[in-house]
Design an enzyme around this catalytic site. Structure first.
Site, PDB file in Angstrom:
ATOM      1  CB  CYS A  32     -58.036  -7.577 -57.488  1.00 16.27           C
ATOM      2  SG  CYS A  32     -59.570  -8.475 -57.625  1.00 16.27           S
ATOM      3  CB  CYS A  35     -60.958  -5.543 -58.049  1.00 12.79           C
ATOM      4  SG  CYS A  35     -60.878  -6.722 -56.685  1.00 12.79           S
TER       5      CYS A  35
END
Length: 109
Positions: A32, A35
């Protein structure tokens, strides 16, 4: 060394659900991009709030049952706990200032 530690499903109750005070949980995944961008922000927040709040990460892929239990569908998904109860949530990348403001509310409640 990282201040923000990963916790798994078996550690979650002890580190988060049974913890006293404020805990920020970042549901994340290695694939991600937002993230990854959030990681240094969380490190900074963890250092800034040391002794007042705990910051931990949960790999949503490796702990799918835990992610499902908390309704995590988007990443990063930040859950703010106070004495084991969810009191706030934020989804997506957040600035350090935004996280600090949200954590302040949790600590002061």
């Amino acid at each position: 060394m990282s201040k923000v530690q990963f916790v798994n499903e078996s550690q979650f109750a002890g580190e988060v659900e049974n913890a006293e005070g404020a805990v920020l949980v970042d549901f994340t995944a290695s694939w991600c991009p937002p993230c990854k961008a959030l990681a240094p922000v969380l490190e900074s927040v963890s250092a800034r709030y040391e002794g007042r709040a705990k910051v931990v990460k949960v790999d949503a892929d490796e702990n799918a049952n835990l992610a499902a239990r908390y309704g995590v569908t988007g990443l990063p998904n930040l859950l703010f706990f106070r004495d084991g109860e969810i009191v706030n949530q934020a989804v997506g990348f957040q600035s350090e200032e935004k996280l600090a403001a949200l954590l302040d509310k949790v600590i002061e409640s």
